[in-house]
Design a protein around this motif. Structure first.
Motif, short mmCIF file in Angstrom:
data_model
loop_
_atom_site.label_atom_id
_atom_site.label_comp_id
_atom_site.label_asym_id
_atom_site.label_seq_id
_atom_site.Cartn_x
_atom_site.Cartn_y
_atom_site.Cartn_z
N GLY A 90 0.81 -1.21 0.00
CA GLY A 90 0.00 0.00 0.00
C GLY A 90 0.84 1.26 0.00
N TYR A 91 1.94 1.25 0.73
CA TYR A 91 2.83 2.41 0.78
C TYR A 91 3.43 2.67 -0.60
CZ TYR A 91 6.14 5.72 2.85
OH TYR A 91 6.85 6.85 3.17
N LEU A 92 3.85 1.59 -1.28
CA LEU A 92 4.40 1.72 -2.63
C LEU A 92 3.37 2.34 -3.56
CD1 LEU A 92 6.45 1.15 -4.93
CD2 LEU A 92 5.49 -1.19 -5.05
N GLU A 93 2.13 1.86 -3.50
CA GLU A 93 1.08 2.37 -4.37
C GLU A 93 0.76 3.83 -4.07
OE1 GLU A 93 -2.20 -0.24 -3.88
OE2 GLU A 93 -1.16 -1.97 -4.73
N ARG A 94 0.70 4.17 -2.79
CA ARG A 94 0.41 5.56 -2.42
C ARG A 94 1.53 6.50 -2.89
NH1 ARG A 94 -1.44 2.74 2.14
NH2 ARG A 94 0.47 3.14 3.33
N HIS A 95 2.76 6.03 -2.77
CA HIS A 95 3.90 6.84 -3.21
C HIS A 95 3.83 7.07 -4.73
CE1 HIS A 95 8.12 8.28 -3.23
NE2 HIS A 95 8.18 7.65 -4.39
N LEU A 96 3.54 6.01 -5.48
CA LEU A 96 3.46 6.15 -6.94
C LEU A 96 2.27 7.01 -7.35
CD1 LEU A 96 4.43 2.57 -8.17
CD2 LEU A 96 5.73 4.68 -8.44
N LYS A 97 1.16 6.84 -6.68
CA LYS A 97 -0.01 7.66 -7.01
C LYS A 97 0.31 9.14 -6.85
CE LYS A 97 -4.93 8.31 -5.98
NZ LYS A 97 -6.05 7.97 -5.08
N HIS A 98 1.05 9.47 -5.80
CA HIS A 98 1.47 10.86 -5.60
C HIS A 98 2.36 11.33 -6.75
CE1 HIS A 98 2.80 14.50 -3.58
NE2 HIS A 98 4.05 14.14 -3.80
N GLU A 99 3.26 10.46 -7.21
CA GLU A 99 4.13 10.82 -8.34
C GLU A 99 3.31 11.01 -9.62
OE1 GLU A 99 7.81 11.24 -8.37
OE2 GLU A 99 6.91 11.72 -6.43
N PHE A 100 2.30 10.17 -9.83
CA PHE A 100 1.46 10.29 -11.02
C PHE A 100 0.66 11.60 -10.99
CE2 PHE A 100 1.11 5.36 -10.87
CZ PHE A 100 2.40 5.25 -11.34
N GLU A 101 0.26 11.99 -9.80
CA GLU A 101 -0.46 13.26 -9.65
C GLU A 101 0.46 14.45 -9.87
OE1 GLU A 101 -3.76 11.83 -6.29
OE2 GLU A 101 -1.81 12.66 -5.67
N ARG A 102 1.72 14.30 -9.50
CA ARG A 102 2.67 15.40 -9.53
C ARG A 102 3.29 15.64 -10.90
NH1 ARG A 102 8.12 16.25 -8.65
NH2 ARG A 102 8.53 14.01 -8.64
N ILE A 103 3.48 14.55 -11.67
CA ILE A 103 4.20 14.64 -12.94
C ILE A 103 3.23 14.63 -14.12
CG2 ILE A 103 5.84 13.47 -14.47
CD1 ILE A 103 7.18 14.67 -12.07
N ASP A 104 3.38 15.59 -15.01
CA ASP A 104 2.65 15.62 -16.28
C ASP A 104 3.57 15.05 -17.34
OD1 ASP A 104 1.39 16.14 -18.65
OD2 ASP A 104 1.05 18.27 -18.28
N VAL A 105 3.29 13.80 -17.77
CA VAL A 105 4.23 13.11 -18.67
C VAL A 105 4.30 13.72 -20.06
CG1 VAL A 105 4.09 10.92 -17.44
CG2 VAL A 105 2.50 11.38 -19.31
N SER A 106 3.36 14.63 -20.37
CA SER A 106 3.44 15.30 -21.67
C SER A 106 4.53 16.36 -21.67
CB SER A 106 2.09 15.93 -22.04
OG SER A 106 1.75 16.96 -21.13
N HIS A 107 5.00 16.75 -20.47
CA HIS A 107 6.02 17.79 -20.37
C HIS A 107 7.22 17.39 -19.50
CE1 HIS A 107 2.25 20.09 -21.26
NE2 HIS A 107 3.07 20.71 -22.09
N GLN A 108 7.05 16.35 -18.70
CA GLN A 108 8.11 15.97 -17.76
C GLN A 108 8.38 14.48 -17.84
OE1 GLN A 108 5.55 17.87 -14.58
NE2 GLN A 108 7.58 18.22 -13.68
N ASP A 109 9.56 14.11 -17.38
CA ASP A 109 9.94 12.70 -17.30
C ASP A 109 9.94 12.26 -15.84
OD1 ASP A 109 10.38 12.45 -20.05
OD2 ASP A 109 12.44 13.21 -19.87
N PHE A 110 9.63 11.01 -15.62
CA PHE A 110 9.77 10.45 -14.28
C PHE A 110 11.26 10.31 -13.95
CE2 PHE A 110 5.55 8.50 -15.36
CZ PHE A 110 4.83 9.12 -14.36
N SER A 111 11.59 10.45 -12.69
CA SER A 111 12.97 10.23 -12.25
C SER A 111 13.31 8.75 -12.40
CB SER A 111 13.15 10.64 -10.79
OG SER A 111 12.41 9.78 -9.94
#
Length: 254
Positions: A90-111
């Protein structure tokens, strides 16, 4: 606590318990144990596909690859102890969900760190599907007659272009759990394709021990990951992935 410390706990649990877990599941496909650590205490229902992925829509269904029978995502669960379910996965999923909310993949890359976490998450889905396929009987193939002897066999035995031997299925299960205990996913980065999407709905399809496609419409991103196949260049993976997506992407598998 940071995500990396949580993953240390997860990897340690898997390494210590992986033989016990797989031995029990292989001996009794319906065993009520945590699929991560093997505990029989404080068992909860771990959704194979997290509920937030499909906006908790209880009517959304998918079709199994083998017999084409529909079932709801909401009721597709596996046993996991409270700690593995909520505190680690659950912690992994919550962390990733936050990253998905934070990053706009049309303009940014994931770390790079996030990319490795996405790979780990998709590998957890693969492991859960392998366990699920052992727990589900074939029953019947849509449009075909029910054969009692075959119907009682797990779907896992019928995955792939040819029927799969039990030994191969069990080897794949052990391998899928072992992969979750591997810290670095650096050598797998070219097998993960990030796709910007403007579609308004969730889509998903999966081929056991082969690949997965999951589209998170809410976040404008889709992921295609080759579980086994490796690529020297990202462009080669992307080209192969898009061919498969164009073949499967019709909404019929969601």
């Amino acid at each position: 606590m940071t995500i990396q410390l949580k993953l240390v706990q997860l990897r340690k649990k898997i390494r210590v318990n992986k033989k016990k877990v797989t031995d029990v599941i292989i001996a009794d496909h319906s065993a009520e144990i945590c699929i991560i650590c093997g505990s029989q205490e404080q068992l909860t229902k771990e959704h194979v596909i997290p509920q937030w992925v499909y906006n908790r829509n209880t009517k959304r269904t998918f079709k199994t690859t083998t017999n084409r029978i529909s079932q709801t995502y909401n009721k597709t669960t596996l046993p996991a102890c409270k700690d593995c379910n909520s505190n680690l996965l659950g912690y992994l999923e919550r962390h990733l969900k936050h990253e998905f909310e934070r990053i706009d993949v049309s303009h940014q890359d994931f770390s790079q760190e996030t990319l490795e976490l996405i790979i780990l998450w998709l590998e957890t889905l693969e492991y859960k599907f392998q366990v699920l396929d052992l727990r589900r009987n074939l029953n019947k193939v849509k449009g075909a007659e029910y054969i009692p002897f075959i119907g009682k066999m797990p779907i896992a035995m019928f995955q792939g272009p040819m029927d799969t031997s039990p030994a191969k299925v069990f080897t794949n299960l052990r391998s899928a759990l072992q992969v979750l205990s591997v810290k670095s996913k650096m050598d797998r980065l070219n097998s993960l394709c990030i796709i910007h999407t403007t579609n308004k709905d969730f889509h998903f399809f999966h081929s056991t021990n082969n690949f997965i496609f999951i589209e998170l419409a809410e976040f404008g991103v889709a992921f295609f990951y080759f579980y086994k196949q490796r690529f020297d260049e990202y462009s080669a993976a992307s080209e192969s992935a898009m061919k498969i997506v164009q073949k499967h992407y019709s909404g019929t598998d969601t």
